[in-house]
Every structure is written in structure tokens, then in C-alpha cells.
Enzyme design. Structure first.
Site, PDB file in Angstrom:
ATOM      1  N   HIS A  20       8.891   2.030  -6.619  1.00 14.07           N
ATOM      2  CA  HIS A  20      10.380   1.365  -6.089  1.00 14.07           C
ATOM      3  C   HIS A  20      10.559   0.497  -7.247  1.00 14.07           C
ATOM      4  CE1 HIS A  20      10.985   2.826  -1.971  1.00 14.07           C
ATOM      5  NE2 HIS A  20      11.689   3.999  -2.782  1.00 14.07           N
TER       6      HIS A  20
ATOM      7  N   CYS B  87      10.200  -5.327   0.415  1.00  8.89           N
ATOM      8  CA  CYS B  87      10.203  -4.245   0.809  1.00  8.89           C
ATOM      9  C   CYS B  87      10.379  -4.206   2.304  1.00  8.89           C
ATOM     10  CB  CYS B  87       8.663  -3.297   0.823  1.00  8.89           C
ATOM     11  SG  CYS B  87       8.265  -2.912  -0.538  1.00  8.89           S
TER      12      CYS B  87
HETATM   13  N1  ARG Z   1       5.488   3.841   2.771  1.00 10.25           N
HETATM   14  C1  ARG Z   1       6.422   3.425   2.491  1.00 10.25           C
HETATM   15  C2  ARG Z   1       7.809   4.690   1.211  1.00 10.25           C
HETATM   16  O1  ARG Z   1       6.656   5.726   0.440  1.00 10.25           O
HETATM   17  C3  ARG Z   1       7.466   2.094   1.670  1.00 10.25           C
HETATM   18  C4  ARG Z   1       7.699   2.142   1.068  1.00 10.25           C
HETATM   19  C5  ARG Z   1       8.539   0.297   0.549  1.00 10.25           C
HETATM   20  N2  ARG Z   1       9.335  -0.782   0.168  1.00 10.25           N
HETATM   21  C6  ARG Z   1       9.863  -0.335  -1.144  1.00 10.25           C
HETATM   22  N3  ARG Z   1      10.944  -1.551  -0.590  1.00 10.25           N
HETATM   23  N4  ARG Z   1       9.328  -0.204  -2.313  1.00 10.25           N
HETATM   24  O2  ARG Z   1       9.041   4.643   1.450  1.00 10.25           O
END
Ligand code: ARG
Length: 271
Positions: A165, A259
Site C-alpha cells: 500500500h 493503517c
Molecule cells: N492485512 C491487511 C491487508 O493486507 C493490512 C492492511 C494495512 N493497511 C494499510 N493501510 N496499509 O490488507
């Protein structure tokens, strides 16, 4: 440096677990201390309250262990909320839960036409929207974001699966400055970042590997993972106040402070 008081949305990790793997951080066979995850999250929430921010909470839903990562619940700018569409079926049911929250809170709603993982991949930096793609949010979603919000969207091509991300590879520090890990981006995106942000803070791989860039700044205070000590020192050199938080349990799902946090931008005045 002026701090802006922020309205934030968070989701208590009541049902947090790592039961599937949709990014390289997640290992369902590794133990997770769920009670510790809740305490660490409470500390993050308290940090925001101590900074004078407002924290709203969405009710967690059983069976959605990643719902704690509120940044992925939407993109909210100038009173408009764009709902999300997840790449992975394991997270699909989070989208309507967040959508219902935004609607009840009175935001003007927009629905995604493509995979779009919200503020995980969409960051407002001054007058530009930086939008990640490569792993989660589809490139086609960027055009829709520009149309809905009316900010020029700059596509950022992510190339390292650990930084899947945009908010794991880049932090917006204030209207003019960002911090990022150059190697997480394609050569073209690195050139764009150098052009737009010649004074950016460059993070090291060691900082990024503890999710140090998954930070939340109010323009003066930067809340970031306590383990990102080099990045914190660089930020202090630039005049920011850094506040380290330990989110070791949530990191096992690939998430850090940002996150867990969705910025609710009401209108122009509080952008
Ligand atoms: N386990 C989640 C996923 O892989 C983690 C999300 C983390 N969120 C972020 N905004 N980076 O989607």
C-alpha cells in the site's frame, strides 16, 4: 510548524487475528497476542487524544480480522466519502460496513468502480492526491478519484510486495513535505517524487522494514512506529516532534499506526 487538529476514524481490534496471508508480513502459523494488540491500539488512540485530535470509532465486525485497518475503509476529503472495493475476498465485507458508517455520519457518498483500498493507497499531499497502484488499488481507480475529488491525481507505481500500500512506503508530513522509501517505487515514480518534493525526507530500508513510514502527521507531531529510530531522528532534525508507538502485534498483519487511522476531512477549512 502548525499542528492541525484532526478528526479520525478507528476500529478497535476486538476480532484481530492473522488467519490468512494477503501480504508478505502475514504468517497465519505465527502466534499473535490478541490482548496485547488491543492494548497497543488503545495506546495509539490515547496518543491522538493527547494531541487534541478527535477519534471516532466504527463497531468491529466478527469474522473481519483486518477491519482494524481503518485507513482501508474509504477516502474522505472535503466532506465527500469514496467507499472501497478490496482486492481480496477475505476483506470484501469490510467495505459495506465502512460505507454504512460514512453514510450515517452524513458524508456525500461515492461508490468505487474498480479495486480501491482507500487511504491505504490514496494520500492527500498539499493540492495533489498521491495514488498508489501495483498491488492493491487498480490504476483505473485513479481516474475516478480525480473525477470525484477534483484534485490532480499523481499515480505512484509500487514495486516491492512488502510495501503493497502507498501508506507503507510514503508519509505526508505537511502540505509541502513527504517522507518515503525511494526503492519502493518504480524509477519513473521516483523521478516524479523528486520533482514534486525536492526537500523530501528519504527513509532507509531499515526504517521501512519496521513500517516506519506508516506514520500519521498533524503538520508538527509525527506518530510513528517506535522501532523506526533513524527516521524519527531525521524528522526531529527537520523540526517535527516524533512520538513512537509500539504496534508489534498489528505489524504481524502488515499494519502500523497509519493503517489503523482514517482521516475524516470535513470541508475545505479542515483539509
Ligand atoms: N492485512 C491487511 C491487508 O493486507 C493490512 C492492511 C494495512 N493497511 C494499510 N493501510 N496499509 O490488507
Amino acid at each position: 510548524m502548525d499542528a492541525t487538529s484532526q478528526r479520525l476514524l478507528m476500529c478497535r481490534p476486538t476480532y484481530f487475528a492473522v488467519d490468512y496471508a494477503i501480504n508478505p508480513w502475514m504468517d497465519p502459523s505465527a502466534p499473535v497476542d490478541a490482548a496485547l494488540a488491543v492494548r497497543q491500539w488503545e495506546q495509539l488512540r490515547q496518543t491522538y487524544l493527547d494531541l487534541g485530535h478527535t477519534v471516532e470509532e466504527i463497531t468491529p465486525v466478527p469474522g473481519l480480522p483486518d477491519m482494524v485497518f481503518a485507513a482501508n475503509g474509504g477516502t474522505v476529503i472535503d466532506g465527500k466519502a469514496m467507499a472501497v472495493q478490496f482486492r481480496d475476498p477475505q476483506r470484501a465485507d469490510e467495505a459495506p460496513a465502512y460505507r454504512a458508517w460514512f453514510e450515517a455520519a452524513g458524508f456525500e457518498m461515492y461508490d468505487p468502480k474498480h479495486v480501491n483500498e482507500g487511504e491505504g493507497d490514496v494520500l492527500l499531499a498539499g493540492d495533489h492526491l498521491l495514488a498508489g497502484t501495483g498491488f492493491r488499488t487498480a490504476h483505473a481507480a485513479h481516474a475516478q478519484l480525480q473525477e470525484v475529488f477534483g484534485y490532480p491525481v499523481i499515480t505512484m507505481q509500487l514495486v516491492d510486495p512488502r510495501f503493497y500500500h502507498l501508506d507503507t512506503a510514503l508519509t505526508v508530513l505537511d502540505e509541502r513535505t513527504v517522507a518515503y522509501l525511494p526503492e519502493a517505487f518504480s524509477p519513473g515514480s521516483q523521478a516524479v517524487l523528486r520533482r514534486l518534493f525536492p526537500d523530501a525526507v528519504h527513509a532507509t530500508m531499515a526504517d521501512a522494514e519496521v513500517l516506519g513510514l506508516n506514520a500519521v502527521s498533524d503538520g508538527r507531531h509525527v506518530v510513528l512506529p517506535a522501532q523506526a529510530t533513524d527516521l524519527a531522528a531525521k524528522l526531529r532534525d527537520r523540526g517535527y516532534e516524533t512520538i513512537g508507538v509500539d504496534l508489534s502485534e498489528l505489524r504481524k498483519a502488515g499494519g502500523g499506526p497509519k493503517c489503523c487511522t482514517l482521516r475524516l476531512r470535513q470541508g475545505k477549512a479542515s483539509k
